[in-house]
Design a protein around this motif. Sequence first.
Motif, PDB file in Angstrom:
ATOM      1  N   LYS A 262      89.360  50.909  10.140  1.00  0.00           N
ATOM      2  CA  LYS A 262      90.180  49.749  10.516  1.00  0.00           C
ATOM      3  C   LYS A 262      89.395  49.188  11.573  1.00  0.00           C
TER       4      LYS A 262
ATOM      5  N   GLY B 206      92.715  54.517  11.000  1.00  0.00           N
ATOM      6  CA  GLY B 206      93.800  53.270  11.730  1.00  0.00           C
ATOM      7  C   GLY B 206      92.878  53.168  12.382  1.00  0.00           C
TER       8      GLY B 206
ATOM      9  N   CYS C  59      90.794  54.913  16.164  1.00  0.00           N
ATOM     10  CA  CYS C  59      91.034  56.640  16.147  1.00  0.00           C
ATOM     11  C   CYS C  59      89.616  56.957  16.034  1.00  0.00           C
TER      12      CYS C  59
ATOM     13  N   GLU D 287      95.397  59.080   5.401  1.00  0.00           N
ATOM     14  CA  GLU D 287      94.979  58.122   6.069  1.00  0.00           C
ATOM     15  C   GLU D 287      95.744  58.995   7.337  1.00  0.00           C
TER      16      GLU D 287
ATOM     17  N   GLY E 200      96.776  57.712  11.539  1.00  0.00           N
ATOM     18  CA  GLY E 200      97.731  57.281  11.877  1.00  0.00           C
ATOM     19  C   GLY E 200      96.472  56.337  13.007  1.00  0.00           C
ATOM     20  N   GLU E 201      96.626  55.519  13.786  1.00  0.00           N
ATOM     21  CA  GLU E 201      96.425  54.411  14.148  1.00  0.00           C
ATOM     22  C   GLU E 201      96.546  55.491  15.745  1.00  0.00           C
TER      23      GLU E 201
ATOM     24  N   SER F 244      94.779  57.913  16.766  1.00  0.00           N
ATOM     25  CA  SER F 244      94.240  59.825  16.536  1.00  0.00           C
ATOM     26  C   SER F 244      92.693  60.495  16.722  1.00  0.00           C
TER      27      SER F 244
ATOM     28  N   LEU G 157      99.362  62.123   5.449  1.00  0.00           N
ATOM     29  CA  LEU G 157      99.865  61.391   6.348  1.00  0.00           C
ATOM     30  C   LEU G 157      99.501  61.222   7.620  1.00  0.00           C
TER      31      LEU G 157
ATOM     32  N   GLU H  11      99.704  61.492  11.224  1.00  0.00           N
ATOM     33  CA  GLU H  11     100.803  60.212  11.990  1.00  0.00           C
ATOM     34  C   GLU H  11      99.919  59.755  13.192  1.00  0.00           C
ATOM     35  N   PRO H  12     100.282  58.678  13.350  1.00  0.00           N
ATOM     36  CA  PRO H  12      99.419  57.551  15.383  1.00  0.00           C
ATOM     37  C   PRO H  12      99.279  58.240  16.042  1.00  0.00           C
ATOM     38  N   ARG H  13      98.639  58.792  16.887  1.00  0.00           N
ATOM     39  CA  ARG H  13      97.941  58.947  17.820  1.00  0.00           C
ATOM     40  C   ARG H  13      98.327  60.142  18.085  1.00  0.00           C
ATOM     41  N   THR H  14      97.913  61.049  17.271  1.00  0.00           N
ATOM     42  CA  THR H  14      97.697  62.496  16.795  1.00  0.00           C
ATOM     43  C   THR H  14      96.139  63.144  17.228  1.00  0.00           C
TER      44      THR H  14
END
Length: 545
Positions: free
Chosen positions: A453, A470, A473, A485, A487-488, A490, A502, A504-507
């Motif tokens: 992305k 995402g 990232c 996947e 998350g955005e 990360s 998956l 999680e976003p912002r990991t």
Amino acid sequence: MPATGLQALILCGPGSSFPTFTSNPDENPKALLPIANRPMVWYPIDFCYRTGVTNITLVCPPSAADALTTALNTNPFLTGLPHPHPDLVAPHGLDQNTGTAEILRLPEIRELVTSDFVVLPCDLVCELGGDRLLQAWMVKAASLPDLLGDGEPPYGNGGLGVWYETKTASPVKGEETDLIITAPLPSPAVPTSKDSLLPHLSYVTYSMPKDSLDDLMDQKKGLPIRHGLLRSHPKLRMLTTHRDAHIYILPKWILDFIQENERLETIGEDVIGWWAKANWETGLSEKLGLKKVIDGCSEGSETNKSAGGDGASTEHSGLDSPVRSHEHFGSPTVTSAQKRRGDGLLVKSKLSTVPPILAYIHPSHADAPLLRRVDTAQLLLSVSLQLAKLPSLEETGPDTASLFAHSKKVAYPEGIKPRTTITRQDCLIADNVMVEEKTSIKESVVGANCQIKEGAKLFQCLLMDGVVVGKGCKLTRCILGKRSEIGEGSTLTDCEVQENLLVEPRTEDKDSKLMSSSGLEASEQEMREALEDIDEGDGDNDLLG
């Protein structure tokens, strides 16, 4: 390459050293993990074809047979292999814990092997031409009467193993090593050619994995060297930073040797180790039943059943050093068939001797062909990135390209949006990959059907098929399993991500193995049993005061 008459067994193990990506080895066996976008098992199969061995069998546990069969029938790299295609055998007695020597003891394998054979691991990446190894074996370890004769005892063909240096210009932290002690071969009477492997051959006198060596030295407070070894081989070379590549060219009689000795579990440590020692340790060859096997008198030998195959009568113990024993044959025995042909080259010795086991020590200079086992995640990433730097066929043409070069560095350029940065000299982008704007991909391998992305940044990463990265990232030295996947937003560094997971976003994470806990929860019964064990343990401690 013309056919050699040898068979090849490629052992497809469970992949316990890849827990993040083979947590379900039946559905995701190690042999199908991608190395630079090709299935791992493609590399040893390709090695066999380049050697001239076309009778190739993949050996796997029954539980993994469906996954491997599907891949052989559908994966474009495997379906594109030359004919005849490899066979697949899944013996009933084979499970995820069966040792490599125990595999050769299984009835299905003993029935399958009808000639001298090559054993390979599924995780081998080898640019070295196998035909050159085979030629070296035939010159220095094979017996001409065995190669061209009627297959009757006593047997004279020896074996060959391959070792390589791990402390290279780009060492991989934590890579396993082995101890190997070698002795020089007699100097050749005629100078060898420049590209010959013969100068790199030596006798194996001692071999064991480094962890077994550490245990032995802790127990003995040092490394015990027998006087018999020094008497047989005054000049020894001890190597501790090399690794057994698990490439073995073996004579058919080794199956009977393994059958005679049930304690032999692995080829590298047990079979090769004891065979090497039997060449110099007094009395060991008779204790191991080697003399019976070589004379064709073992219970598992099929030679006894053939006409005239009752074995040669001999009083020789077969205990001499290979320097002496393999060079001197004693009085010849001439069969009637040989008399009719007048072929003195096929005359066999009356005196059976222990054939030699040789080591090819692969040179470690920068220009040496790539030779590596890929059996950890760190090696998977390192070797994939190394192969990604190879110029493509499109860039160099077929005549000068590497054996492992891909046709294109970016297989689907239509999927790359403008305003992206991809360093093509060190990247490999597979088919149907979609890359959005403002992304940066450097020194990375991206598998088929991945999506990167907008604004994502990848550095020294390996993405397996179907991964989604995402927006925004930042991934550094990460390995992402199939269909995972991220998350955005990360940020991951030195991480492994399990397939289908998956994140999680912002990991934000570092030095982690990100895996699903699904299926790892203990049942109520398992928890009760664990608590009972703890209670019993506490009671024992009370009793002991």
